[in-house]
Design a protein around this motif. Sequence first.
Motif, PDB file in Angstrom:
ATOM      1  N   GLN A  62     -20.299  14.746  11.360  1.00  0.00           N
ATOM      2  CA  GLN A  62     -20.358  15.522  10.243  1.00  0.00           C
ATOM      3  C   GLN A  62     -20.260  14.524   8.940  1.00  0.00           C
ATOM      4  O   GLN A  62     -20.972  14.780   7.814  1.00  0.00           O
ATOM      5  CB  GLN A  62     -19.004  16.489  10.370  1.00  0.00           C
ATOM      6  CG  GLN A  62     -19.461  17.892  11.284  1.00  0.00           C
ATOM      7  CD  GLN A  62     -18.056  18.547  10.998  1.00  0.00           C
ATOM      8  OE1 GLN A  62     -16.854  18.067  11.031  1.00  0.00           O
ATOM      9  NE2 GLN A  62     -18.282  19.911  11.114  1.00  0.00           N
ATOM     10  N   THR A  65     -23.485  13.224   8.426  1.00  0.00           N
ATOM     11  CA  THR A  65     -24.469  13.916   7.787  1.00  0.00           C
ATOM     12  C   THR A  65     -24.244  14.455   6.392  1.00  0.00           C
ATOM     13  O   THR A  65     -25.041  14.992   5.886  1.00  0.00           O
ATOM     14  CB  THR A  65     -24.765  15.257   8.754  1.00  0.00           C
ATOM     15  OG1 THR A  65     -23.718  15.845   8.990  1.00  0.00           O
ATOM     16  CG2 THR A  65     -25.243  14.577  10.095  1.00  0.00           C
ATOM     17  N   GLN A  66     -22.989  14.411   5.900  1.00  0.00           N
ATOM     18  CA  GLN A  66     -22.553  14.778   4.829  1.00  0.00           C
ATOM     19  C   GLN A  66     -22.805  13.508   3.787  1.00  0.00           C
ATOM     20  O   GLN A  66     -22.495  13.709   2.453  1.00  0.00           O
ATOM     21  CB  GLN A  66     -21.245  15.300   4.863  1.00  0.00           C
ATOM     22  CG  GLN A  66     -21.108  16.640   5.674  1.00  0.00           C
ATOM     23  CD  GLN A  66     -19.969  17.371   5.765  1.00  0.00           C
ATOM     24  OE1 GLN A  66     -18.854  16.677   5.383  1.00  0.00           O
ATOM     25  NE2 GLN A  66     -19.845  18.501   6.120  1.00  0.00           N
ATOM     26  N   ASP A  69     -23.545  12.937  -0.883  1.00  0.00           N
ATOM     27  CA  ASP A  69     -23.343  14.073  -1.753  1.00  0.00           C
ATOM     28  C   ASP A  69     -24.458  14.995  -1.511  1.00  0.00           C
ATOM     29  O   ASP A  69     -24.513  15.852  -0.516  1.00  0.00           O
ATOM     30  CB  ASP A  69     -23.013  13.723  -3.042  1.00  0.00           C
ATOM     31  CG  ASP A  69     -21.926  12.590  -3.466  1.00  0.00           C
ATOM     32  OD1 ASP A  69     -22.143  11.804  -4.055  1.00  0.00           O
ATOM     33  OD2 ASP A  69     -20.775  12.780  -2.784  1.00  0.00           O
ATOM     34  N   SER A  72     -29.696  15.365   1.840  1.00  0.00           N
ATOM     35  CA  SER A  72     -29.927  16.190   2.749  1.00  0.00           C
ATOM     36  C   SER A  72     -30.535  15.595   3.872  1.00  0.00           C
ATOM     37  O   SER A  72     -31.583  14.813   3.506  1.00  0.00           O
ATOM     38  CB  SER A  72     -30.090  17.691   2.717  1.00  0.00           C
ATOM     39  OG  SER A  72     -31.182  17.779   2.249  1.00  0.00           O
TER      40      SER A  72
END
Length: 81
Positions: A62, A65-66, A69, A72
């Motif tokens: 997580q 993948t985040q 900011d 994506s």
Amino acid sequence: MSDNQGNSQQSFEEAMLELEKLVAEMETGDLPLEQALSKFERGIALARTSQTMLKKAEQRVQVLTQQGDDESLQPLSDPQA
């Protein structure tokens, strides 16, 4: 049988292999009660440790993948396209 109870550096895969072995031994039904109980306790400890490892890995995914900011992840483009 080697006892890995003291091995805090056991990998997820090693823990799963040990757990599978314990389950197979317990499924035979040939163990004395104390030995079966000991193996059950070890199995519970392995299951909890493995669950913690999975949760930590999920949290790392997580975070990765985040990162960035608003950025994506984009799917890889097809090299043949």
